[in-house]
Design an enzyme around this catalytic site. Structure first.
Site, PDB file in Angstrom:
ATOM      1  N   LYS A  11       0.948  -1.379   0.034  1.00 36.87           N
ATOM      2  CA  LYS A  11       0.089  -0.010   0.046  1.00 36.87           C
ATOM      3  C   LYS A  11       0.988   1.107  -0.033  1.00 36.87           C
ATOM      4  O   LYS A  11       1.560   1.466   1.075  1.00 36.87           O
ATOM      5  CB  LYS A  11      -0.919  -0.038   1.273  1.00 36.87           C
ATOM      6  CG  LYS A  11      -1.777   1.242   1.456  1.00 36.87           C
ATOM      7  CD  LYS A  11      -2.691   1.106   2.467  1.00 36.87           C
ATOM      8  CE  LYS A  11      -3.378   2.395   2.525  1.00 36.87           C
ATOM      9  NZ  LYS A  11      -4.425   2.361   3.728  1.00 36.87           N
TER      10      LYS A  11
ATOM     11  N   LYS B  52      -2.060  -1.553  -3.886  1.00 35.33           N
ATOM     12  CA  LYS B  52      -3.094  -0.419  -3.905  1.00 35.33           C
ATOM     13  C   LYS B  52      -2.113   0.929  -3.686  1.00 35.33           C
ATOM     14  O   LYS B  52      -1.150   1.065  -3.096  1.00 35.33           O
ATOM     15  CB  LYS B  52      -3.838  -0.492  -2.565  1.00 35.33           C
ATOM     16  CG  LYS B  52      -4.592   0.845  -2.128  1.00 35.33           C
ATOM     17  CD  LYS B  52      -5.042   0.625  -0.946  1.00 35.33           C
ATOM     18  CE  LYS B  52      -6.016   2.077  -0.700  1.00 35.33           C
ATOM     19  NZ  LYS B  52      -6.210   2.069   0.735  1.00 35.33           N
TER      20      LYS B  52
HETATM   21  C1  PBG Z   1      -7.507   3.194   5.654  1.00 37.78           C
HETATM   22  C2  PBG Z   1      -7.692   3.211   4.167  1.00 37.78           C
HETATM   23  C3  PBG Z   1      -7.527   4.282   3.198  1.00 37.78           C
HETATM   24  C4  PBG Z   1      -8.087   3.591   1.945  1.00 37.78           C
HETATM   25  C5  PBG Z   1      -8.373   2.547   2.397  1.00 37.78           C
HETATM   26  N1  PBG Z   1      -8.287   2.115   3.634  1.00 37.78           N
HETATM   27  C6  PBG Z   1      -7.114   5.624   3.329  1.00 37.78           C
HETATM   28  C7  PBG Z   1      -5.694   5.905   3.864  1.00 37.78           C
HETATM   29  O1  PBG Z   1      -4.816   5.088   3.832  1.00 37.78           O
HETATM   30  O2  PBG Z   1      -5.465   7.009   3.864  1.00 37.78           O
HETATM   31  C8  PBG Z   1      -7.980   4.279   0.818  1.00 37.78           C
HETATM   32  C9  PBG Z   1      -9.116   3.886  -0.077  1.00 37.78           C
HETATM   33  C10 PBG Z   1      -9.381   4.637  -1.234  1.00 37.78           C
HETATM   34  O3  PBG Z   1      -8.643   5.981  -1.477  1.00 37.78           O
HETATM   35  O4  PBG Z   1     -10.369   4.640  -1.997  1.00 37.78           O
HETATM   36  N2  PBG Z   1      -6.372   3.284   6.101  1.00 37.78           N
END
Ligand code: PBG
Length: 350
Positions: A220, A273
């Site tokens: 991520k 992601k």
């Molecule tokens: C929570 C999380 C996030 C997303 C999914 N789980 C946001 C982040 O890490 O700031 C992002 C999902 C999206 O942008 O559609 N940590």
């Protein structure tokens, strides 16, 4: 009659009409593109509604149902509405939802995230009761539940505020167990703390919850594409950013190390992601690991399509299809996408 070309300038005569008999062009890839029937025969990648995971945002019943300004078509929903949406999604062929929750109250450690009557727990129970075959996956993270908006517990290290890894693990385990108790089929840790997959696996197993799967947000990245999500989940960090725990967009090998650790620690599904700027990482995950690969087509990727389509600058449904196909072609088995309903509804008609 011989047609002459510009080569005449040099007194050379070359025949036009390369498709005339006698042309030496024997390899013609265009034969496979002549009609939609032929194209569909040789199509290599097909996205099915069953490949998609549909994210939903649960709010307490005391709040109104509202559409997210930067994500047209995406709503914060109360329990009853989430169940209706899950039922509609199941009818359209979607087999999994990913739940996020916005709690009534936030604190420094996100303790409302393991409240058994919290919005995610309530929505999970209600979906499993009304649409039992729907696979419910719950996002495990603290950022929606902490007053500072970070994904873990904050400590002060020599005057600098930092997210403490090991203290956070314990909080994530509590949250995951609470979601599993509510009936979640999978938990999906998105916090990027070290060791969280192993900690959650042990926590679940110690309570006999050996059937609950883990979909790990393994690679991520710290991404600008999460902007609209933070409006939807009300989870923007109140100071600093997430770069000390989410990955640097410049790195590939580090992504493979992160995935390898999650596999060792017991992940059932690995995830990359965001998706679109990271198709090479998705391909790397597919080639290097045997587990199912999920890709998250994140909020900013969705909002860009919606905004440009709204202005008439692109053909929205066509671009959506192209994007989802490209993510699957890169190697994703599963795609988490806000387009899920729109795609599934469209693919049922055709
Ligand atoms: C929570 C999380 C996030 C997303 C999914 N789980 C946001 C982040 O890490 O700031 C992002 C999902 C999206 O942008 O559609 N940590």
């Amino acid at each position: 009659m011989t047609t002459k070309t510009l080569d005449q300038k040099n007194d050379v005569i070359s025949p036009l009409a390369p498709s005339a008999p006698g042309s030496d062009l024997t390899r013609r890839p265009r034969r496979l593109r002549r009609s939609e029937s032929i194209r569909s025969l040789v199509r290599e990648t097909v996205v099915r509604p069953e490949d998609l995971i549909y994210p939903l945002f649960a709010v307490p019943n005391s709040r109104p149902k509202i559409e997210i300004g930067s994500m047209p078509g995406v709503w914060q929903l109360r329990v009853r509405e989430i169940v209706e949406e899950a039922a509609r999604a199941f009818d359209a062929g979607i087999r999994a939802v990913l739940l996020f929750g916005i709690p009534e109250m936030k604190d420094a450690i996100g303790s409302t995230s393991w409240d058994p009557s919290g919005p995610v727990q309530a929505a999970t129970e209600a979906i499993k009761r009304s649409v039992p075959q729907m696979t419910v996956i719950t996002d495990v993270c603290l950022c929606e539940y902490t007053d500072h908006g970070h994904c873990g517990a904050i400590v002060d290290k020599a005057g600098t505020k930092e997210v403490d890894n090991d203290q956070t693990l314990e909080l994530l385990v509590r949250q995951a167990i609470s979601f599993a108790n509510a009936g979640a089929d999978f938990v999906a840790p998105s916090d990027m703390m070290d060791g969280r997959i192993g900690a959650i696996r042990r926590g679940l197993d110690a309570r006999g919850m050996t059937d609950i799967g883990i979909m790990a947000y393994s690679a991520k990245y710290a991404s600008g594409f999460y902007g609209p999500f933070r409006e939807a989940a009300e989870s923007a960090p109140q100071f600093g950013d997430r770069r000390s725990y989410q990955m640097d967009p410049a790195n590939t090998r580090e992504a493979m190390r992160e995935i390898a650790l999650d596999v060792e620690e017991g992940a059932d599904i690995i995830m990359v992601k965001p998706a679109l700027s990271y198709l090479d990482i998705i391909r790397g995950a597919r080639e290097n690991f045997e587990l199912p690969v999920a890709a998250y087509n994140v909020s900013g990727e969705y909002s860009m399509v919606k905004a440009a389509a709204e202005r008439g600058w692109i053909d929205g449904p066509r671009v959506m299809n192209e994007i989802l196909t490209s993510i699957k072609r890169a190697g994703a088995d599963l795609i988490i996408t806000y387009h899920a309903m729109e795609f599934a509804a469209g693919s049922r008609q055709s």
